[in-house]
Structures are given as C-alpha cells and as structure tokens.
Write an enzyme that holds these catalytic residues in place. Structure first.
Site, PDB file in Angstrom:
ATOM      1  N   LYS A 213     -15.483   3.370   0.360  1.00 42.35           N
ATOM      2  CA  LYS A 213     -14.929   3.463   1.713  1.00 42.35           C
ATOM      3  C   LYS A 213     -15.829   4.256   2.653  1.00 42.35           C
ATOM      4  CE  LYS A 213     -10.125   2.376   0.902  1.00 42.35           C
ATOM      5  NZ  LYS A 213      -8.748   2.855   0.776  1.00 42.35           N
ATOM      6  N   ARG A 248      -8.024   2.701  -7.789  1.00 41.57           N
ATOM      7  CA  ARG A 248      -8.292   1.351  -7.262  1.00 41.57           C
ATOM      8  C   ARG A 248      -9.786   1.268  -6.963  1.00 41.57           C
ATOM      9  NH1 ARG A 248      -8.487  -1.499  -2.480  1.00 41.57           N
ATOM     10  NH2 ARG A 248      -7.475  -3.523  -2.525  1.00 41.57           N
TER      11      ARG A 248
HETATM   12  C1  9MG Z   1      -5.298  -2.820  -0.173  1.00 46.31           C
HETATM   13  N1  9MG Z   1      -5.871  -1.496  -0.177  1.00 46.31           N
HETATM   14  C2  9MG Z   1      -7.072  -1.121   0.369  1.00 46.31           C
HETATM   15  N2  9MG Z   1      -7.265   0.197   0.199  1.00 46.31           N
HETATM   16  C3  9MG Z   1      -6.180   0.660  -0.483  1.00 46.31           C
HETATM   17  C4  9MG Z   1      -5.792   1.922  -0.952  1.00 46.31           C
HETATM   18  O1  9MG Z   1      -6.517   3.001  -0.744  1.00 46.31           O
HETATM   19  N3  9MG Z   1      -4.625   2.029  -1.598  1.00 46.31           N
HETATM   20  C5  9MG Z   1      -3.831   0.937  -1.800  1.00 46.31           C
HETATM   21  N4  9MG Z   1      -2.667   1.117  -2.451  1.00 46.31           N
HETATM   22  N5  9MG Z   1      -4.157  -0.291  -1.368  1.00 46.31           N
HETATM   23  C6  9MG Z   1      -5.302  -0.415  -0.726  1.00 46.31           C
END
Ligand code: 9MG
Length: 266
Positions: A213, A248
């Site tokens: 990010k 994630r």
């Molecule tokens: C879909 N999406 C993109 N970034 C995310 C994040 O940080 N958390 C979650 N739950 N979904 C995300």
C-alpha cells in the site's frame, strides 16, 4: 474458525481491470484461477476474491459486472480446493450469490453498512470482516480527518460489532480491521499500525491489510508497487507480533516463510 492462535494468510485475488498492485492481470478467469492455485500451494488458507476495485479514486462497479467477474472464479476454485474463499464485496446480492457458489466468508470494506447487507450477512451465517473506511474509495483520500484516529476507528468498529450482534450475527463470526489506507493520511496509518494490539484487545480476530500500500511506498519513498514486497513482509511480521490473526497479502510465500521463523522462536 479464527478463534485459535493460528495466523491465517489471506491471498489477494483482484478480478478487476484497475487494481493498484496487479494491474488487472487476473481479470481473465484462467489467470485468476492459476494465481489462486499458486497462493494455496504457497500456504494461503484464505483466498479473497474481489470484483470491485477499492483503491483510492476507483469508480463503483455494477452488481451485474461484479457477479460476472467473481462467480466463475469462486466456482472454479471450489472444484479443486476446500480453502476458505472470502468474497470481497459490499453488495448483498453479490454476498448471497458468492456464498451459494462456494465462498465461505465475507470481507466488506463498508462494514455491512449498505442497505440490506447486515440482514443478508446475518442470514448467511459465515465469518464476516468489518473494515473501517472514512468516505468512499472515489474521494476517501481527499481530506481524511479524525479527532483521535485510534479512538475514532475503535468506536466505529465497536458500533458495527454491536449492530451485527443485534442483527443476529454470531460473535464467533466477527472479524475486525482498522482499514489501512482507507480515508487515512500517512500519520493516521502509522498511529493505527502501532495500535494493532489495542484492536486485538477488543476481543475479535484482527485482519491487517498493508501489502504494497501507499503507506509502504511513503516509508520507502518508492512509487513502484513491485518494489514494496520486502517491506510488506516486515510489516506483516510486526502486525502478527501485535496479535493480528489474518494477514491480507499479495506475496504469500515470503509471508508464510516469515511466520515460520516467528513460530520457530516461540
Ligand atoms: C479489499 N481490501 C483492500 N484492502 C483491504 C484491507 O486492508 N482490509 C480488508 N479487509 N479488505 C481490503
């Protein structure tokens, strides 16, 4: 499912033409399915499938388009794996059809605030991730503002938890997520990251998504998302050390390896 101490790796599968980090390469179902296979082989226990880009500035997508993108991929993954398939959506109809097609979890960046989402998620009885976002993807990075970012995000999540419980969603099916990069400045993201342990103390599994990010780009002064992999793994490790339960990520294997090192030292 997420109550024990195991850390789950959630592999990201964006079935969108404009995702910020994989540039739409998985919009083709065959590419998406191969990528899912690879992430599972590398050690992911969850595949998060999204048909709506939520990157800053992204436009909304119709329900029909989202369904066309995600349903064939969910059905195909179910033919070869019993992994947890998470549907990354805010639309109740997409939630319903994705679960009918074989998905077993909901990841909602709008924390079930869309009309009927709470009712539908409660009926489906699957784990649901409630994420915090200030504003909407199209404009969320314009001027994010908080009185106290950690307190404000915690209060929002607690309110959503209460609403979910009230609507009949089981406590054991709730996961929370501070929502890194969703209506937050660099300083907000850093304060939230340092407070992951406070979110863990709320008593629900915490999902952390920082992979590649902008905040990592800002730390490294690196515009190229493909050069943010190493720092993404470091942040994943730091999140686990504060008690995060689900990571994630785009790069599954290096994250799995990093977690193996941590658990060998326990
Ligand atoms: C879909 N999406 C993109 N970034 C995310 C994040 O940080 N958390 C979650 N739950 N979904 C995300």
């Amino acid at each position: 499912m997420f109550a024990n101490s195991k850390t789950h790796i959630m592999g990201i599968l964006n079935v969108t033409p404009d995702s910020f980090s994989d540039g739409g390469q998985f919009i083709e179902p065959t590419n998406a399915i191969n990528q899912a296979k690879k992430m599972l082989e590398d050690g992911a226990s969850i595949i998060d499938i999204g048909g709506e880009s939520t990157r800053p500035g992204a436009k909304e997508v119709t329900e029909k388009e989202e369904l066309t993108r995600v349903i064939p991929v969910i059905k195909a993954i179910r033919t070869f794996s019993d992994c947890i398939i998470s549907i990354d959506t805010s639309k109740p109809t997409v939630m319903e059809q994705a679960i009918a097609a074989g998905a077993t979890m909901i990841n909602d960046v709008r924390a079930l605030q869309e009309e009927n989402a709470l009712r539908v998620a409660s009926k489906l009885q699957v784990p649901v991730c409630l994420m915090h976002m200030q504003g909407q993807p199209r404009s969320m990075q314009k001027e994010p503002h908080y009185t106290d970012v950690v307190l404000d995000v915690k209060q929002f999540l607690q309110q959503r938890i209460n609403d979910c419980l009230q609507a009949g969603i089981k406590k054991s099916n709730i996961i929370i997520d501070p929502g890194f990069g969703f209506g937050k400045t660099f300083e907000h993201n850093i304060l939230l990251f340092k407070a992951i342990n406070q979110f863990v103390e709320m008593g629900y599994p915490v999902l952390v998504g920082v992979s590649k990010k902008t905040m990592i780009g800002q730390i490294l002064n690196e515009e190229n998302v493909d050069k943010r992999n190493n720092a993404s793994v470091v942040m994943a490790v730091l999140a686990v050390q504060q008690g995060a339960s689900i990571l994630r990520v785009h790069d599954v294997k290096p994250t799995v390896d990093a977690l193996a090192v941590i658990s060998s030292l326990e």
